[in-house]
Design a protein around this motif. Sequence first.
Motif, PDB file in Angstrom:
ATOM      1  N   ASP A 205       0.847  -1.192   0.000  1.00  0.00           N
ATOM      2  CA  ASP A 205       0.000   0.000   0.000  1.00  0.00           C
ATOM      3  C   ASP A 205       0.881   1.239   0.000  1.00  0.00           C
ATOM      4  O   ASP A 205       1.890   1.312   0.704  1.00  0.00           O
ATOM      5  CB  ASP A 205      -0.900   0.009   1.235  1.00  0.00           C
ATOM      6  CG  ASP A 205      -1.991  -1.046   1.170  1.00  0.00           C
ATOM      7  OD1 ASP A 205      -2.320  -1.502   0.057  1.00  0.00           O
ATOM      8  OD2 ASP A 205      -2.527  -1.412   2.241  1.00  0.00           O
ATOM      9  N   PRO A 207       0.209   4.983   0.619  1.00  0.00           N
ATOM     10  CA  PRO A 207      -0.387   6.282   0.936  1.00  0.00           C
ATOM     11  C   PRO A 207       0.590   7.397   0.597  1.00  0.00           C
ATOM     12  O   PRO A 207       1.780   7.152   0.367  1.00  0.00           O
ATOM     13  CB  PRO A 207      -0.646   6.191   2.443  1.00  0.00           C
ATOM     14  CG  PRO A 207       0.310   5.146   2.938  1.00  0.00           C
ATOM     15  CD  PRO A 207       0.487   4.166   1.824  1.00  0.00           C
ATOM     16  N   GLU A 209       2.170   9.577   2.209  1.00  0.00           N
ATOM     17  CA  GLU A 209       3.370   9.754   3.027  1.00  0.00           C
ATOM     18  C   GLU A 209       4.506   8.807   2.637  1.00  0.00           C
ATOM     19  O   GLU A 209       5.663   9.023   3.007  1.00  0.00           O
ATOM     20  CB  GLU A 209       3.045   9.605   4.515  1.00  0.00           C
ATOM     21  CG  GLU A 209       2.444   8.273   4.908  1.00  0.00           C
ATOM     22  CD  GLU A 209       0.920   8.296   4.915  1.00  0.00           C
ATOM     23  OE1 GLU A 209       0.332   7.474   5.642  1.00  0.00           O
ATOM     24  OE2 GLU A 209       0.337   9.129   4.184  1.00  0.00           O
ATOM     25  N   THR A 210       4.186   7.739   1.889  1.00  0.00           N
ATOM     26  CA  THR A 210       5.247   6.835   1.428  1.00  0.00           C
ATOM     27  C   THR A 210       5.929   7.364   0.167  1.00  0.00           C
ATOM     28  O   THR A 210       6.937   6.816  -0.266  1.00  0.00           O
ATOM     29  CB  THR A 210       4.708   5.428   1.154  1.00  0.00           C
ATOM     30  OG1 THR A 210       3.795   5.468   0.051  1.00  0.00           O
ATOM     31  CG2 THR A 210       4.020   4.854   2.381  1.00  0.00           C
ATOM     32  N   PRO A 246      -2.416   8.090  -4.128  1.00  0.00           N
ATOM     33  CA  PRO A 246      -2.113   6.878  -3.359  1.00  0.00           C
ATOM     34  C   PRO A 246      -2.486   5.648  -4.174  1.00  0.00           C
ATOM     35  O   PRO A 246      -3.391   5.685  -5.021  1.00  0.00           O
ATOM     36  CB  PRO A 246      -3.006   7.021  -2.123  1.00  0.00           C
ATOM     37  CG  PRO A 246      -4.153   7.864  -2.594  1.00  0.00           C
ATOM     38  CD  PRO A 246      -3.590   8.815  -3.600  1.00  0.00           C
TER      39      PRO A 246
END
Length: 374
Positions: A205, A207, A209-210, A246
């Motif tokens: 996954d 999101p 912030e990654t 995302p």
Amino acid sequence: MADAWFEAARCSLDEFRAIVERPTDIDDYPHASRSEQGVVIYDAAALTPSKECLGEIAEVLSNGPGIVVLEGAVAPGTIDAATVAFESIIDGERETKGEVGDHFATAGDNDRVWNALEKLAIADPDVFVDYYANDAIALASLAWLGPNYQMTSQVNVVNPGGKAQQPHRDYHLGFMEDDVAEEYPAHIHRLSPLLTLQGAVAHCDMPIETGPTMYMPHSQKYDAGYVAWRRDDFKEYFAEHHRQLPLAKGDAVFFNPAVFHGAGTNRTADVRRMANLLQVSTAFGRAMEAIDRRAMVRAIYPSLLARLDAGVDRACLDRAISASAEGYAFPGDLDADQPVDGLSSPSDAAIVRRALDERRTPQQLDEQLKEPTP
């Protein structure tokens, strides 16, 4: 009359803005489930390889925003099995090779598996077949390139704290410095995006912030973009106006290689963001005959040296080199020649020209030429 050549100094940010600030109209794409931040999103399970569907995806990639997301493209079990295989490859290469280079990011920020396609096939044939029997990957490839396309892949893991890539375009012209790209006429700049398709399959996954990939929708329609993306004003505009979506594990994104894009910063403390980067090439990117160009070079090099010593104009000799030596650095062995100091290793033609400049012997040239790719 349209420009016959593009130059970085003459690129216009205002012209670029007029193109990329146009909205995406989801009504133009009846097979899509929705549009988000100007990107067209599809439910992979709902797609069929009909000409209507293939044509719609091709339209998105060419005249639309240039980016499609296929949600649920690869089954979670297949993703997990491939991730295990890739992690094993990464661990093994870290022990034997140390720091691995990258094209558009600082070496060491990422874990890279070059030629992940071949390595996965050898490491786990069953997982490879499950992964690449995938109909969503095939559908996107067929839509842009037609049949008999050529698949390659590189696994990229952006570790916690890994910095964003600089915005860029991709292979072919995107891997060239501005002065080299400017040598190609404008119609080749328009052709380059038609030769390849860029893709990425999310192995976790992702999101925001990654740091999933940042995009500039519609930017593929700015013809001079291959010599514009290094300009500070274009970089600043990208930094302020890019889009970032995302992704869920198993989603795939495909985009025109001329779309301005770059991996984002991984701001997490514990997520190793893994993606399998797919680069699909047209079947037509080949010469008509199979030629052993290294054998040709080895045969004519003594004659080149003799003519150089006799005062023959160097430009004449360069033309003979162009007709014989491989003038392009790709396809290359990126395990052996990682792009740490540049975007590619030197071509055979560049090696021959340097050997002439330095008056190297045929034996010295032979030592510099790599073994032919099998």
